[in-house]
Motif scaffolding. Structure first.
Motif, PDB file in Angstrom:
ATOM      1  N   LEU A 108       0.871  -1.175   0.000  1.00 15.46           N
ATOM      2  CA  LEU A 108       0.000   0.000   0.000  1.00 15.46           C
ATOM      3  C   LEU A 108       0.904   1.219   0.000  1.00 15.46           C
ATOM      4  O   LEU A 108       1.772   1.351   0.863  1.00 15.46           O
ATOM      5  N   VAL A 109       0.717   2.109  -0.968  1.00 16.55           N
ATOM      6  CA  VAL A 109       1.550   3.309  -1.072  1.00 16.55           C
ATOM      7  C   VAL A 109       0.710   4.531  -0.747  1.00 16.55           C
ATOM      8  O   VAL A 109      -0.382   4.714  -1.286  1.00 16.55           O
ATOM      9  N   ASN A 110       1.233   5.363   0.136  1.00 14.31           N
ATOM     10  CA  ASN A 110       0.585   6.618   0.508  1.00 14.31           C
ATOM     11  C   ASN A 110       1.421   7.763  -0.060  1.00 14.31           C
ATOM     12  O   ASN A 110       2.546   7.998   0.383  1.00 14.31           O
ATOM     13  N   PHE A 111       0.886   8.483  -1.060  1.00 18.89           N
ATOM     14  CA  PHE A 111       1.635   9.556  -1.704  1.00 18.89           C
ATOM     15  C   PHE A 111       1.413  10.876  -0.963  1.00 18.89           C
ATOM     16  O   PHE A 111       0.294  11.375  -0.900  1.00 18.89           O
ATOM     17  N   HIS A 112       2.497  11.450  -0.445  1.00 17.15           N
ATOM     18  CA  HIS A 112       2.430  12.749   0.213  1.00 17.15           C
ATOM     19  C   HIS A 112       2.725  13.889  -0.751  1.00 17.15           C
ATOM     20  O   HIS A 112       2.393  15.038  -0.464  1.00 17.15           O
ATOM     21  N   THR A 113       3.353  13.594  -1.876  1.00 19.24           N
ATOM     22  CA  THR A 113       3.636  14.599  -2.908  1.00 19.24           C
ATOM     23  C   THR A 113       3.381  13.994  -4.275  1.00 19.24           C
ATOM     24  O   THR A 113       3.854  12.893  -4.571  1.00 19.24           O
ATOM     25  N   ILE A 114       2.628  14.718  -5.111  1.00 19.41           N
ATOM     26  CA  ILE A 114       2.449  14.354  -6.513  1.00 19.41           C
ATOM     27  C   ILE A 114       2.697  15.623  -7.306  1.00 19.41           C
ATOM     28  O   ILE A 114       1.979  16.614  -7.150  1.00 19.41           O
ATOM     29  N   LEU A 115       3.726  15.607  -8.126  1.00 21.94           N
ATOM     30  CA  LEU A 115       4.175  16.817  -8.809  1.00 21.94           C
ATOM     31  C   LEU A 115       3.461  17.012 -10.138  1.00 21.94           C
ATOM     32  O   LEU A 115       3.241  16.056 -10.886  1.00 21.94           O
ATOM     33  N   GLU A 116       3.112  18.240 -10.430  1.00 21.81           N
ATOM     34  CA  GLU A 116       2.492  18.556 -11.708  1.00 21.81           C
ATOM     35  C   GLU A 116       3.529  18.552 -12.830  1.00 21.81           C
ATOM     36  O   GLU A 116       3.216  18.182 -13.964  1.00 21.81           O
ATOM     37  N   LYS A 117       4.757  18.940 -12.516  1.00 22.91           N
ATOM     38  CA  LYS A 117       5.818  18.986 -13.517  1.00 22.91           C
ATOM     39  C   LYS A 117       7.031  18.205 -13.012  1.00 22.91           C
ATOM     40  O   LYS A 117       8.058  18.772 -12.654  1.00 22.91           O
ATOM     41  N   PRO A 118       6.921  16.873 -12.974  1.00 21.70           N
ATOM     42  CA  PRO A 118       8.038  16.068 -12.470  1.00 21.70           C
ATOM     43  C   PRO A 118       9.171  16.014 -13.478  1.00 21.70           C
ATOM     44  O   PRO A 118       8.970  16.180 -14.687  1.00 21.70           O
ATOM     45  N   ASN A 119      10.383  15.779 -12.964  1.00 19.53           N
ATOM     46  CA  ASN A 119      11.467  15.481 -13.892  1.00 19.53           C
ATOM     47  C   ASN A 119      11.345  14.023 -14.326  1.00 19.53           C
ATOM     48  O   ASN A 119      10.446  13.297 -13.884  1.00 19.53           O
ATOM     49  N   VAL A 120      12.236  13.595 -15.184  1.00 20.49           N
ATOM     50  CA  VAL A 120      12.125  12.247 -15.745  1.00 20.49           C
ATOM     51  C   VAL A 120      12.163  11.187 -14.659  1.00 20.49           C
ATOM     52  O   VAL A 120      11.358  10.241 -14.650  1.00 20.49           O
ATOM     53  N   ASP A 121      13.074  11.318 -13.707  1.00 27.19           N
ATOM     54  CA  ASP A 121      13.190  10.329 -12.637  1.00 27.19           C
ATOM     55  C   ASP A 121      11.967  10.342 -11.730  1.00 27.19           C
ATOM     56  O   ASP A 121      11.450   9.284 -11.348  1.00 27.19           O
ATOM     57  N   ASN A 281       3.207  29.523  -3.986  1.00 28.91           N
ATOM     58  CA  ASN A 281       2.824  28.951  -5.283  1.00 28.91           C
ATOM     59  C   ASN A 281       1.795  27.861  -5.078  1.00 28.91           C
ATOM     60  O   ASN A 281       1.591  27.365  -3.966  1.00 28.91           O
ATOM     61  N   GLU A 282       1.144  27.476  -6.172  1.00 29.53           N
ATOM     62  CA  GLU A 282      -0.002  26.582  -6.083  1.00 29.53           C
ATOM     63  C   GLU A 282       0.370  25.111  -5.954  1.00 29.53           C
ATOM     64  O   GLU A 282      -0.481  24.284  -5.613  1.00 29.53           O
ATOM     65  N   ALA A 283       1.614  24.753  -6.224  1.00 30.91           N
ATOM     66  CA  ALA A 283       1.985  23.341  -6.337  1.00 30.91           C
ATOM     67  C   ALA A 283       2.179  22.686  -4.975  1.00 30.91           C
ATOM     68  O   ALA A 283       3.287  22.288  -4.613  1.00 30.91           O
ATOM     69  N   GLN A 284       1.104  22.596  -4.222  1.00 29.44           N
ATOM     70  CA  GLN A 284       1.121  21.895  -2.934  1.00 29.44           C
ATOM     71  C   GLN A 284      -0.092  20.987  -2.915  1.00 29.44           C
ATOM     72  O   GLN A 284      -1.220  21.435  -2.763  1.00 29.44           O
ATOM     73  N   ILE A 285       0.135  19.691  -3.086  1.00 32.62           N
ATOM     74  CA  ILE A 285      -0.964  18.750  -3.219  1.00 32.62           C
ATOM     75  C   ILE A 285      -1.552  18.353  -1.875  1.00 32.62           C
ATOM     76  O   ILE A 285      -2.723  17.995  -1.766  1.00 32.62           O
ATOM     77  N   THR A 286      -0.734  18.411  -0.818  1.00 33.45           N
ATOM     78  CA  THR A 286      -1.194  18.058   0.526  1.00 33.45           C
ATOM     79  C   THR A 286      -0.552  18.990   1.531  1.00 33.45           C
ATOM     80  O   THR A 286       0.654  19.234   1.466  1.00 33.45           O
ATOM     81  N   SER A 287      -1.343  19.501   2.449  1.00 30.47           N
ATOM     82  CA  SER A 287      -0.817  20.325   3.529  1.00 30.47           C
ATOM     83  C   SER A 287      -1.335  19.799   4.854  1.00 30.47           C
ATOM     84  O   SER A 287      -2.517  19.944   5.170  1.00 30.47           O
ATOM     85  N   GLY A 288      -0.445  19.166   5.613  1.00 35.00           N
ATOM     86  CA  GLY A 288      -0.836  18.682   6.929  1.00 35.00           C
ATOM     87  C   GLY A 288      -1.197  19.815   7.871  1.00 35.00           C
ATOM     88  O   GLY A 288      -2.121  19.699   8.682  1.00 35.00           O
ATOM     89  N   THR A 289      -0.485  20.939   7.751  1.00 32.65           N
ATOM     90  CA  THR A 289      -0.782  22.069   8.637  1.00 32.65           C
ATOM     91  C   THR A 289      -2.181  22.608   8.367  1.00 32.65           C
ATOM     92  O   THR A 289      -2.926  22.927   9.297  1.00 32.65           O
ATOM     93  N   LEU A 290      -2.568  22.708   7.108  1.00 31.77           N
ATOM     94  CA  LEU A 290      -3.911  23.175   6.776  1.00 31.77           C
ATOM     95  C   LEU A 290      -4.962  22.179   7.265  1.00 31.77           C
ATOM     96  O   LEU A 290      -6.022  22.574   7.774  1.00 31.77           O
ATOM     97  N   SER A 291      -4.687  20.893   7.109  1.00 34.55           N
ATOM     98  CA  SER A 291      -5.619  19.875   7.595  1.00 34.55           C
ATOM     99  C   SER A 291      -5.835  20.015   9.098  1.00 34.55           C
ATOM    100  O   SER A 291      -6.966  19.935   9.590  1.00 34.55           O
TER     101      SER A 291
END
Length: 737
Positions: A108-121, A281-291
């Protein structure tokens, strides 16, 4: 059940470490027989608690292999991976792949970051993690959107579970008293400090706010982020202090420079009047502090980063522009001066936050773990559709009909009929199929197909934005201007291209073709051409939602359909024309698709009412009984039953799928499936039109039986319907879990 968590872990001062500790204890509340251990990823030596049974050296790949061996050898039933690129070693955290690919048990994978503009890796790592995982958890709806649009992964295994929050029991006055700030109005920001947090925007705004609120105190709670500290020291904090001096705010701003305990954090959040996250900037998919702030029932002001726009919707907070101190000042002043407004925000946030408590989140994860862990019969993947219901997807016949120019429009039985040449209609449909198939049915030839069909469309466009339709096998145009319907279908396909293509060059050409055609939209007269064009605009707006010009153009086209309906309908005939002809369902489908962009309830209701009228004629005993093309269907006259065309079936599938999306009524889902089964024999003749041998679809249902020719239109319509139904099964299975 025995679970291994792979993550950073306390006492490391890290948000992922805190999250994992909270999750582990939350899950334990719901399963007393559970054994949970932590495989901790460490950048140095820590004095870990007893649940940490193995330590991974972050920077040494061999340590990841050793961790996998430890897990495999010690009887664990499942691994939960907390993924954040920066906590693992290798380029973009690539070492974690060697671990997960060596595991012998579900993941089971829990993603804390998902980037809109990831690099190749970064992109390759995420795609591999999703591929290997049994279940993927994300914390926002937008994360699912990015997984689909950027990474093109199958989201059938993705689940949405919000970030957990503690339970808040202190009253505001009790909390203020505990921190010695009774009588103060408290503005709060907490979390690691760094330039991306935008705290200077708040400080600059306070010069105006404190003129009306002399008792205001802005608390900045948190240490400088360890990575920032290592590279820049306290440069950012010193900069903030200089701003405080410049604006003479020493009595109104206070730093709490520590990694506070959860109990202290609960106190600070309970005490605050307004919580602010001014990220830059807008690129924050999850914010624990806001939650946490939502869970505390705080009145929240935030810049519109991704997670904030989602969490603060429906009156749960206020959004201000990025880096806009003046707007921040006005917003804060309004909140502090209007207690009723502030309390409304607090109540809305608190009610939403109740569902995010760690107790509730722990239950969600417990149920997921029960699904992931193998039964005594062995691990089985979730079955989302029956093989008896749907044959295997195949490109075989589509490729048989396609050459280097495009897809030929007709076939004699299953063989291409070169004598009849090509048409724009079918190449637009072929482009639709290839684009919509990318998520679930891509293969190594998919790019070549897209290139072929898009090039065909490009060759057929005139300078005025209109298109030729028919072309001989010798590449001679057979018309000066194609039909409006072929124009509209092409706009629909180009809209999907703009939404779905992965390649910049394809997007650029599609954009050029689409917008060269736009001046012709208002001249359309065919109802179906108008409907197809509305669908193309909708696809474009999915990724350019702020294009007000295109929204208004959609509104004009929808108004045309409405006027046609008003001119043709009466108490007994609720339709856009005096006849039910071909591709009928595309008209209600276009209205239902337009509704979310126009936000006009009348448009939605007309779409649903005309859907109901259409199905009153075409659905009998739970199966599709189409209007045939021999004499169509006219008010008060006999309804022609043959020949029935695959084109009409596909439109019904699209229509019911959209109706189900908008209403969540299961009857629409069932009728979507019933419509698709028309291809497989659930029709008036009880004969299947799909050919298992050739992987094509027969051209129609005639009174004598099946028209066994398998041309482009019928086969492409079958696979368009297939893709929509397949995706609906996947989405439904996901929603039910």
């Amino acid at each position: 059940m025995k679970i291994a968590y792979i993550s950073t872990y306390l006492p490391k001062e890290c948000g992922i470490a805190t999250f994992t500790s909270d999750l582990l204890h939350a899950v334990a509340l719901h399963n007393q027989d559970l054994t949970q251990h932590v495989i901790a990823v460490a950048d140095r030596d820590y004095l870990y608690p007893s649940e940490v049974v193995f330590t991974i050296d972050q920077y040494h790949q061999l340590s990841y292999i050793e961790a996998a061996n430890y897990i495999n050898d010690n009887g664990y039933d499942c691994v939960v991976l907390e993924h954040e690129y920066g906590i693992f070693g290798g380029n973009s955290g690539m070492y974690i792949l060697s671990l997960i690919n060596a595991l012998h048990i579900p993941l089971l994978v829990n993603f804390h970051t998902i980037l809109e503009k990831p690099n190749v890796d970064e992109k390759a790592i995420l795609i591999e993690l999703v591929k290997r995982a049994s279940i993927v958890v994300v914390m926002s709806n937008y994360a699912i959107t990015l997984l689909k649009s950027v990474y093109r992964v199958n989201t059938a295994k993705v689940r949405l579970i919000h970030h957990g929050v503690p339970e808040f029991c202190l009253s505001q006055e009790e909390a203020k008293a505990q921190i010695g700030l009774s009588g103060k109005k408290i503005l709060l920001t907490f979390g690691f400090i760094g330039r991306n947090k935008g705290i200077e925007t708040v400080i600059e705004s306070l010069a105006e706010v404190v003129k009306d609120e002399p008792d205001l105190l802005y608390l900045i709670v948190g240490k400088t982020h360890p990575n920032v500290l290592a590279h820049s020291g306290e440069e950012y904090r010193d900069y903030l202090k200089s701003l405080i001096d410049t604006y003479k705010l020493g009595e109104h701003v206070q730093f709490v420079n520590s990694f506070v305990s959860q109990s202290d954090l609960v106190t600070y959040l309970s005490a605050c009047d307004v919580y602010v996250t001014p990220y830059v900037n807008e690129a924050q998919i999850t914010s624990g502090t806001l939650s946490y702030a939502i869970g505390a029932g705080a009145a929240v002001v935030s810049t519109p980063y991704w997670h904030a726009k989602e969490l603060l919707a429906d009156g749960r907070g206020v959004l201000v522009e990025f880096k806009n101190p003046a707007q921040m000042a006005r917003t804060l002043t309004a909140l502090f001066s209007n207690q009723e407004y502030r309390m409304t925000l607090r109540d809305n946030a608190r009610n939403f936050g109740k569902e995010m408590t760690w107790r509730n989140i722990g239950l969600r994860y417990t149920r997921l773990l029960d699904k992931v862990v193998p039964s005594q019969d062995g691990f089985k993947e979730n079955v989302t559709f029956s093989k008896d219901e749907m044959p295997k997807f195949s490109w075989k016949h589509i490729d048989r009909l396609t050459n280097q120019v495009g897809i030929l429009q007709h076939a004699t039985y299953s063989l291409p009929n070169y004598k009849e040449g090509y048409c724009l209609d079918d190449n637009a449909r072929a482009l639709l199929v290839t684009l919509l198939a990318q998520r679930d049915f891509s293969d190594k030839k998919l790019d070549r197909r897209i290139s072929t069909y898009l090039s065909y469309i490009y060759y057929h466009q005139r300078q005025d934005g209109l298109f030729h339709n028919f072309m001989s096998f010798q590449h001679n145009f057979l018309d000066e201007v194609g039909s409006e319907d072929s124009f509209g279908r092409t706009i629909w396909a180009l809209g999907v291209l703009l939404r779905e293509t992965k390649l910049t060059s394809y997007y650029q050409l599609g954009h050029e073709l689409f917008f060269r055609s736009v001046p012709n939209f208002r001249q359309l007269r065919s109802n179906r051409a108008i409907a197809y064009t509305i669908l193309g605009i909708a696809e474009y707006l999915h990724h350019q939602s702020n294009d007000e010009v295109m929204i208004e153009l959609m509104r004009e086209l929808v108004s045309k359909l409405i006027r046609e309906y008003e001119a043709s309908s009466d108490d007994n005939w609720q339709w856009f024309e005096a006849v039910l002809a071909y591709d009928n369902a595309i008209l209600p489908y276009a209205l239902l698709t337009a509704y979310p962009f126009l936000n006009d309830e009348a448009v939605k209701q007309l779409g649903l009412s005309t859907l109901t009228f259409l199905e009153s004629i075409t659905v009998q005993n739970g199966a599709l009984s189409l209007v045939g093309n021999q004499d169509w269907a006219k008010q008060g006259k006999h309804i022609s039953k043959f020949g029935q065309q695959p084109l009409d079936v596909t439109a019904m599938v699209f229509m019911y799928r959209e109706a189900f999306r908008l209403t969540n009524k299961k009857v629409y889902f069932a009728r979507m499936i019933a419509s698709f089964r028309w291809f497989l024999g659930e029709n008036d003749l009880k004969l299947g039109l799909y050919d298992e041998e050739t992987k094509g679809c027969c051209d129609g249902l005639e009174s004598y039986g099946i028209n066994r020719n398998q041309g482009a239109e019928s086969t492409l319509c079958f696979y368009l319907a297939y893709i929509i139904v397949y995706g609906a099964f996947i989405d439904s299975a996901q929603d039910s879990k």
